[in-house]
Write a protein that holds these residues in place. Sequence first.
Motif, PDB file in Angstrom:
ATOM      1  N   ALA A   1      43.098  -3.479 -27.219  1.00  0.00           N
ATOM      2  CA  ALA A   1      41.807  -2.698 -26.535  1.00  0.00           C
ATOM      3  C   ALA A   1      40.694  -3.191 -27.754  1.00  0.00           C
ATOM      4  O   ALA A   1      39.568  -3.621 -27.424  1.00  0.00           O
TER       5      ALA A   1
ATOM      6  N   ILE B   1      39.916  -6.649 -27.400  1.00  0.00           N
ATOM      7  CA  ILE B   1      39.011  -7.327 -26.233  1.00  0.00           C
ATOM      8  C   ILE B   1      37.682  -6.609 -26.458  1.00  0.00           C
ATOM      9  O   ILE B   1      36.603  -7.390 -26.083  1.00  0.00           O
ATOM     10  N   TYR B   2      37.419  -5.481 -26.874  1.00  0.00           N
ATOM     11  CA  TYR B   2      36.167  -4.925 -27.363  1.00  0.00           C
ATOM     12  C   TYR B   2      35.401  -6.142 -28.138  1.00  0.00           C
ATOM     13  O   TYR B   2      34.292  -6.282 -28.093  1.00  0.00           O
TER      14      TYR B   2
ATOM     15  N   PHE C   1      38.218 -10.287 -21.977  1.00  0.00           N
ATOM     16  CA  PHE C   1      39.007  -9.424 -20.825  1.00  0.00           C
ATOM     17  C   PHE C   1      39.734 -10.274 -19.686  1.00  0.00           C
ATOM     18  O   PHE C   1      39.228 -10.471 -18.732  1.00  0.00           O
TER      19      PHE C   1
ATOM     20  N   LEU D   1      44.222  -3.723 -17.188  1.00  0.00           N
ATOM     21  CA  LEU D   1      43.069  -3.590 -17.754  1.00  0.00           C
ATOM     22  C   LEU D   1      42.059  -3.024 -17.125  1.00  0.00           C
ATOM     23  O   LEU D   1      41.827  -3.178 -15.857  1.00  0.00           O
TER      24      LEU D   1
ATOM     25  N   ARG E   1      37.338  -2.045 -16.969  1.00  0.00           N
ATOM     26  CA  ARG E   1      36.256  -2.027 -18.003  1.00  0.00           C
ATOM     27  C   ARG E   1      35.289  -1.157 -17.220  1.00  0.00           C
ATOM     28  O   ARG E   1      34.873  -1.462 -15.936  1.00  0.00           O
TER      29      ARG E   1
ATOM     30  N   THR F   1      42.001   2.892 -25.659  1.00  0.00           N
ATOM     31  CA  THR F   1      40.444   2.633 -25.288  1.00  0.00           C
ATOM     32  C   THR F   1      39.693   2.065 -26.330  1.00  0.00           C
ATOM     33  O   THR F   1      40.126   2.513 -27.665  1.00  0.00           O
TER      34      THR F   1
ATOM     35  N   TYR G   1      36.309  -0.431 -22.605  1.00  0.00           N
ATOM     36  CA  TYR G   1      37.527  -0.976 -22.131  1.00  0.00           C
ATOM     37  C   TYR G   1      38.659   0.034 -22.202  1.00  0.00           C
ATOM     38  O   TYR G   1      38.786   0.550 -23.145  1.00  0.00           O
ATOM     39  N   THR G   2      39.630  -0.181 -21.179  1.00  0.00           N
ATOM     40  CA  THR G   2      40.828   0.583 -21.226  1.00  0.00           C
ATOM     41  C   THR G   2      42.109  -0.263 -20.926  1.00  0.00           C
ATOM     42  O   THR G   2      41.962  -0.979 -19.947  1.00  0.00           O
ATOM     43  N   VAL G   3      42.991  -0.129 -21.953  1.00  0.00           N
ATOM     44  CA  VAL G   3      44.262  -0.908 -21.728  1.00  0.00           C
ATOM     45  C   VAL G   3      45.251   0.032 -21.335  1.00  0.00           C
ATOM     46  O   VAL G   3      45.677   1.103 -22.165  1.00  0.00           O
TER      47      VAL G   3
END
Length: 135
Positions: A63, A66-67, A72, A91, A93, A125, A129-131
């Motif tokens: 996460a 990605i951030y 993404f 994933l 967003r 998170t 973004y959430t994984v």
Amino acid sequence: METLLSLLLLFNTSLPIPKKLDTCLKDITKNKIIYQVNKIRIENKKGIVCPSQDLQKEAQKRADYIYLTGDFSHNKFYQQFQDKVDMGEDLARGYSENSVVEAWMRSPLHKEIILDDFKEIAVATSGAYTVLWMY
């Protein structure tokens, strides 16, 4: 999460904000998502998935990656875990903890991961973004 922080600031701006507040709020978010996933799994006659601390650490790294990079996509996940075919990644967003699982369930591929025969779960998170990792 932002609402709780706003309320704390509104009622007493002179109070110092605990350094661990962000961590605490992330824990609340991930626990809500895990609860929702397990509720859906039970409704679909699947076994529950249990949080994994080891998986959680790696999901948080994902996460944060990605951030920081804006990458993404699932490409890095598949490169990292190409030998582990029994893993899944969802994933998201820009969704709240209250809407992210509903969004995944509207997508056939994301829904398949949530309802697959996994035993462990990790949610992380970072920013918007959430994984979700299932193993």
